[in-house]
Design an enzyme around this catalytic site. Structure first.
Site, mmCIF file in Angstrom:
data_model
loop_
_atom_site.group_PDB
_atom_site.id
_atom_site.type_symbol
_atom_site.label_atom_id
_atom_site.label_comp_id
_atom_site.label_asym_id
_atom_site.label_seq_id
_atom_site.Cartn_x
_atom_site.Cartn_y
_atom_site.Cartn_z
ATOM 1 N N HIS A 1 0.842 -1.194 0.000
ATOM 2 C CA HIS A 1 0.000 0.000 0.000
ATOM 3 C C HIS A 1 0.886 1.255 0.000
ATOM 4 O O HIS A 1 2.091 1.190 0.199
ATOM 5 C CB HIS A 1 -0.983 0.028 1.182
ATOM 6 N N GLU B 1 -0.579 -5.010 11.643
ATOM 7 C CA GLU B 1 0.179 -4.527 10.491
ATOM 8 C C GLU B 1 1.646 -4.918 10.622
ATOM 9 O O GLU B 1 2.298 -5.354 9.672
ATOM 10 C CB GLU B 1 0.027 -3.005 10.445
ATOM 11 N N HIS C 1 3.340 -5.174 3.793
ATOM 12 C CA HIS C 1 3.310 -5.819 5.108
ATOM 13 C C HIS C 1 2.771 -7.245 4.993
ATOM 14 O O HIS C 1 2.054 -7.575 4.054
ATOM 15 C CB HIS C 1 2.371 -5.043 6.055
ATOM 16 N N CYS D 1 5.695 6.091 5.072
ATOM 17 C CA CYS D 1 4.541 5.408 4.463
ATOM 18 C C CYS D 1 3.984 6.182 3.275
ATOM 19 O O CYS D 1 3.126 5.681 2.548
ATOM 20 C CB CYS D 1 3.440 5.202 5.495
ATOM 21 N N HIS E 1 5.056 0.348 -0.232
ATOM 22 C CA HIS E 1 5.801 -0.641 0.554
ATOM 23 C C HIS E 1 4.763 -1.691 0.946
ATOM 24 O O HIS E 1 3.651 -1.658 0.425
ATOM 25 C CB HIS E 1 6.434 0.033 1.785
ATOM 26 N N ASP F 1 -4.912 -10.760 -0.572
ATOM 27 C CA ASP F 1 -3.630 -11.456 -0.420
ATOM 28 C C ASP F 1 -2.799 -11.310 -1.693
ATOM 29 O O ASP F 1 -3.294 -11.531 -2.799
ATOM 30 C CB ASP F 1 -3.851 -12.937 -0.129
ATOM 31 N N HIS F 2 -1.541 -10.941 -1.535
ATOM 32 C CA HIS F 2 -0.627 -10.720 -2.648
ATOM 33 C C HIS F 2 -1.185 -9.676 -3.606
ATOM 34 O O HIS F 2 -1.089 -9.815 -4.821
ATOM 35 C CB HIS F 2 -0.292 -12.032 -3.364
#
Lengths: 139, 139, 139, 139, 139, 139
Positions: free
Chosen positions: F14, F130, F41, F33, F39, F79-80
């Site tokens: 994100h 996170e 998580h 951020c 970047h 996811d991914h």
């Protein structure tokens, strides 16, 4: 040959201060760990034992024997203790976790033979985790 | 209303000894924690902050503000310190982790308004983990 | 000889796509990691340092020196970054965690001598954990 | 050469009882683990794979291939199973975690070649964690 | 009012099979947990105790008293046991972790008064973690 | 009434940038951020389900039903993935973890009735972690 790593915990306090260094050098080298009043940690100790399996029991060692050894050599002296004041080795050694690992290894090696009474298992090495960020290994 | 729980760590030493009790009672009540030379822990502190989201930023609080507050009120005083000797509150209070939680909560509440300068977020509560087995919660 | 393993964390995004493979082969080899928009991880980096203890300090290395080295060589570039877009090595390399481990190892080795200014400690190896399920080790 | 360690989990029950020993010896050697009704664990299995990187993909192995192998050889048989009753190896072996590690290693080695169809990667070793306190390593 | 949460562990086996359901329904509802030979887990139990601090000791409860209670009511019966065969409650109840939580809560409540001999502390609730993915809470 | 908390994981990328703020304000509010390349998580999602036990099965919910719901509503999309580019909600919302928690809660609530087809269990709340330091809770 199989390795068993068994985990133990103890909580202790220490202060890092090397007599060979000046007060200023001590503050520079050890930072906050040089605080004269001391501080403390929850240490995690991992003891690795290695050897062939006993043909009858399918075990590399009797965990009760290992627990007795670690309790007598390490936990009884170091748990809820002040390492600088209450462990004889740290009268002459700075209680860094590096030195703590070497001291624990020596204590276990000296008592090993009389505890296990056989050639196997052998002490494969130890690890001491001081905080989540720092782990020391000696073998 | 969203809750953010943010984690901090500090390492400190303490000794549990209540002046209102006899030496024998102290040993009975606190066990090994009454050791006169002290011992220590890696404390884990969790601070829970709660409030509505800021419409522009989508955040419940600015984590940098919270970090500054916790550093000034807690970490600078308690990290790598001896709680009995170096924290004024523990001149008159036994530094059990229960009391430590109450002291930390009080320090954060007193400085909260000047740090956040608004009605929200509020301090939702704190948790202090002394060891993997013991966690204390105050709200 | 003692080993110290010190832990660091960084959060980054990446996309796995090998120019030597067709689009279909890329999807087959990398699965969801081939998603053109990328995804990310909280990477955990463990750096192992080994050497004899300094006779005066009882330490294998000054952790402040190691932290400075890892911050300059790794964290400043990779934390909260997009590995494909912002790390020069990944202009020509696929940013698999295998390659990431090799890149980090190379960066640390090149800067090691000027950071520690002595023969010891040496870099013992590194580990990069991508998720709870996958850890990569290079030594 | 890079090592990838990939983690798997399975939950199983077992009872430790060696036919070569008397009932009294079994109780002495295995303690509570000799309970005739059995007990159980959440086992954590770590499989370490090692090899050079594939020049095109930058990977030491395709994780999907490894997952398929571990699922077929280990998880399908051992997850949510009673090791004494449902694994053929433990008809003649005591299901200590030492023996479990050797059995898993053997199953993976026998199926390895047909799964990977190449010289690399190789099986670098396995670790089985029985509880937070006991981990067994075989290589 | 402070809450102390204290952690315990036990390893046990169980089989999920409801007599009110047909064999097919049991397989459908419980999946692999219906395996007739059983399976097992490392259960983590968290007991939360709440109350005011004792003015003299600065503690919410004596942890030794709590440990004795949990050992007698829970660990001595459930650790290294087969829940279906060796716990009387599960002669008539399916040993799901939901029911296990209710059974543990009931055992602690019935023995609480005679263990603590005062109005405070009170049992704030319990949590049972069956695997890393599933935690059950009852209060 | 029993609560079950079940854990899921997904890895995503994100970038935090609020259109209502200037570039400089964005850099100040979001720090690293706000990096334009993004970047990522490893997010840990905990879903808490609460209700009475089913009298026949001794369960608060069928975990397979919950897994199907969470997979369809959350994991398949997030996811991914790149949250900014691939989730419709984040076309108009900044993908802070606060907003992510609210979005996940809304997706689960809208599909809940058709998944469980009964009054119970209810959604008790969700938590999104996170990083090891930041957890967000919405209920």
């Amino acid at each position: 040959m199989i390795k068993l790593t068994r985990a133990y915990r103890f909580s202790a306090s220490h202060r890092l201060h090397a007599p060979a260094l000046s007060d200023e050098e001590n503050r520079e080298v050890y930072g906050k760990c040089n605080n004269p009043y001391g501080h403390g940690h929850n240490y995690a100790l991992e003891v690795t034992v290695e050897g062939p399996l006993d043909a009858d029991t399918g075990r590399v060692c009797n965990p009760a024997t290992l627990d007795r050894l670690v309790t007598q050599c390490v936990l009884e002296n170091f748990d809820h203790a002040n390492l600088n004041e209450q462990a004889e080795e740290f009268q002459s050694l700075v209680p860094t976790t590096e030195n703590l690992a070497i001291v624990i290894d020596g204590r276990l090696r000296r008592a090993w033979k009389s505890a296990f009474e056989r050639e196997w298992p052998r002490l494969g090495g130890i690890r001491v985790r001081e905080t989540k960020r720092n782990t020391f290994e000696y073998r």
